[in-house]
Design a protein around this motif. Structure first.
Motif, mmCIF file in Angstrom:
data_model
loop_
_atom_site.group_PDB
_atom_site.id
_atom_site.type_symbol
_atom_site.label_atom_id
_atom_site.label_comp_id
_atom_site.label_asym_id
_atom_site.label_seq_id
_atom_site.Cartn_x
_atom_site.Cartn_y
_atom_site.Cartn_z
ATOM 1 N N ALA A 1 -41.575 -33.339 8.690
ATOM 2 C CA ALA A 1 -42.708 -34.177 9.104
ATOM 3 C C ALA A 1 -42.722 -34.284 10.621
ATOM 4 O O ALA A 1 -41.809 -34.857 11.217
ATOM 5 C CB ALA A 1 -42.604 -35.571 8.488
ATOM 6 N N GLY B 1 -55.807 -34.569 1.061
ATOM 7 C CA GLY B 1 -55.579 -33.563 2.089
ATOM 8 C C GLY B 1 -56.567 -32.413 1.999
ATOM 9 O O GLY B 1 -57.150 -32.147 0.943
ATOM 10 N N ASN C 1 -43.617 -34.629 3.900
ATOM 11 C CA ASN C 1 -43.749 -33.282 4.457
ATOM 12 C C ASN C 1 -45.114 -33.210 5.117
ATOM 13 O O ASN C 1 -46.074 -32.734 4.527
ATOM 14 C CB ASN C 1 -43.626 -32.234 3.342
ATOM 15 N N ALA C 2 -45.216 -33.743 6.330
ATOM 16 C CA ALA C 2 -46.527 -33.995 6.937
ATOM 17 C C ALA C 2 -46.733 -33.234 8.234
ATOM 18 O O ALA C 2 -45.784 -33.030 9.003
ATOM 19 C CB ALA C 2 -46.689 -35.495 7.204
ATOM 20 N N ASN D 1 -48.346 -28.307 5.821
ATOM 21 C CA ASN D 1 -47.394 -29.270 5.275
ATOM 22 C C ASN D 1 -47.792 -29.763 3.885
ATOM 23 O O ASN D 1 -47.840 -28.997 2.958
ATOM 24 C CB ASN D 1 -47.220 -30.437 6.254
ATOM 25 N N THR D 2 -48.098 -31.040 3.708
ATOM 26 C CA THR D 2 -48.492 -31.740 2.478
ATOM 27 C C THR D 2 -47.425 -32.739 2.048
ATOM 28 O O THR D 2 -46.267 -32.369 1.806
ATOM 29 C CB THR D 2 -48.782 -30.804 1.295
ATOM 30 N N THR D 3 -47.811 -33.991 1.948
ATOM 31 C CA THR D 3 -46.955 -35.039 1.385
ATOM 32 C C THR D 3 -47.397 -35.302 -0.049
ATOM 33 O O THR D 3 -48.591 -35.448 -0.325
ATOM 34 C CB THR D 3 -47.037 -36.327 2.221
ATOM 35 N N ASN E 1 -54.594 -29.493 7.528
ATOM 36 C CA ASN E 1 -53.307 -28.803 7.402
ATOM 37 C C ASN E 1 -52.483 -29.329 6.239
ATOM 38 O O ASN E 1 -51.463 -28.735 5.885
ATOM 39 C CB ASN E 1 -52.474 -28.986 8.679
ATOM 40 N N ASP E 2 -52.851 -30.482 5.693
ATOM 41 C CA ASP E 2 -52.105 -31.128 4.617
ATOM 42 C C ASP E 2 -52.860 -30.984 3.297
ATOM 43 O O ASP E 2 -54.063 -30.752 3.279
ATOM 44 C CB ASP E 2 -51.925 -32.624 4.905
ATOM 45 N N ASP F 1 -52.309 -33.608 0.939
ATOM 46 C CA ASP F 1 -51.761 -34.868 0.444
ATOM 47 C C ASP F 1 -52.334 -35.254 -0.921
ATOM 48 O O ASP F 1 -53.543 -35.394 -1.099
ATOM 49 C CB ASP F 1 -52.029 -35.989 1.448
ATOM 50 N N LEU G 1 -46.104 -28.382 -1.933
ATOM 51 C CA LEU G 1 -46.117 -28.584 -0.485
ATOM 52 C C LEU G 1 -45.741 -27.283 0.205
ATOM 53 O O LEU G 1 -45.146 -26.385 -0.400
ATOM 54 C CB LEU G 1 -45.171 -29.719 -0.080
#
Length: 355
Positions: free
Chosen positions: A159, A44, A186-187, A243-245, A282-283, A285, A112
């Motif tokens: 998400a 990410g 959490n995307a 977000n962030t997964t 924005n993520d 990941d 996240l």
């Protein structure tokens, strides 16, 4: 258990922030004493991480005792300090002196973005919450089921406007090797195909049951209304949404740090199947990989080029299984999540939308 804890020695503990108007938490993945070989792959564009450089195969530390996944964005990385202190109290970590208490626990962590989703921008995990999650993991029996949905780091996960959360899955290969994953969905992207209402990850699981057209249309209207309402509340004060997964994939196969890093990298393929778009700016990941080393890739009586080829084949099976486990973990996270409505926003679950 179809869970990360199917890899022997791995335990998982969750802790949730109990503050008023708080919607965040921390998850700790705890190894057996002595640790596990670890690696990481960050894809990410907005990661929040700690101690990931220590996992580079070129660097000194070989094994880690825990991995921390936390809400709270960069603030939430403080949870790792509590886990580090808990490990030190138990004499667990990288030995730096003759006394067994002289250890420095290396605790990789990733966070996240869930700030404000409960309505309080300053409600975020801290060292005390990290310690609580570590203690919760330590209390679990080996092989215990892992709570999923709105727990730990998945408490405030969202998400594509839909409630996210924690999911986990595992597989046992014909060789007997176990490969498992835990994902915190959490995307910025979505886990749901907007044309059909099917979870993207389910398209890779075989037979797919498509929602009725009327149900799908109603679900999309409900989700659009929830997004619009959330835009008026605290969580939507950040634009564009952040977000962030986060993922941990683990195996009992004996992997080198370089091989573990390859596993972390290919596990992102499983994430890309289940979330679209993925790995955005924005993520943040991030995928961690753990190898407990209980099962050798090959028997000890294989040598030379034959061993190299057979080891590559065995590793390929683990890499493919890791990606598959991540895809299923994301699906299970979406199915386990429960709707949340509060001052921070309106976040309907997949089950509310589609039954």
């Amino acid at each position: 258990m179809d869970a990360l804890t199917d890899v022997a020695g791995i335990r998982v503990g969750h802790a949730r922030h109990r503050g008023e108007r708080a919607l965040t938490g921390t998850t700790v993945v705890l190894t057996a004493e002595g640790g596990a070989v670890a690696a990481v792959d960050v894809r990410g564009g907005g990661p929040g991480t700690r101690e990931t450089d220590a996992l580079d195969p070129r660097n000194l530390v070989q094994r880690v005792e825990a991995v921390v996944l936390s809400g709270g964005s960069a603030y939430g990385l403080d949870a790792a300090s509590g886990v580090m202190a808990w490990l030190e109290d138990g004499g667990r970590g990288f030995r730096v002196g003759p006394d067994p208490s002289q250890v420095v626990p290396v605790v990789p962590a990733a966070a996240l973005f869930d700030l404000g989703r409960g309505g309080d921008w300053r409600a975020r995990p801290d060292a005390a919450l990290g310690r609580e999650a570590a203690e919760a993991a330590a209390r679990e029996d080996v092989g215990a089921p892992v709570p999923q949905g709105n727990v730990g780091a998945g408490t405030g996960a969202v998400a594509g406007g839909m409630k996210g959360g924690v999911g986990t899955a595992s597989a046992v290969l014909p060789s007997g090797t176990t490969v498992a994953a835990l994902a915190v969905l959490n995307a910025a992207g979505s886990a749901v195909d907007p044309a059909t209402g099917v979870l993207y990850g389910q398209l890779y699981e075989g037979a797919v049951e498509y929602p009725a057209a009327a149900r799908h249309a109603a679900a999309q209207q409900r989700l659009a209304a929830a997004r619009e309402e959330s835009a008026k509340r605290s969580a939507a004060s950040v634009r564009p949404p952040l977000n962030t997964t986060l993922v941990v994939v683990a195996t009992d196969a004996e992997l080198t740090r370089a091989q573990a890093r390859k596993l972390a990298g290919t596990a992102h393929d499983g994430l890309a199947r289940a979330v679209r778009p993925v790995h955005l700016l924005n993520d943040g990941d991030t995928v961690f990989a753990l190898s407990t080393g209980d099962r050798p890739l090959l028997s000890e009586d294989v040598f030379g080029d034959t061993a190299t080829l057979l080891a590559a084949g065995a590793l390929n099976e683990i890499l493919a299984a890791g990606a598959d486990a991540v895809t299923r973990a994301v699906v299970k996270a979406a199915l386990a999540a429960e709707s949340v409505e509060g001052p921070g926003g309106v976040f309907p679950s997949y089950r509310e939308l589609y039954g």
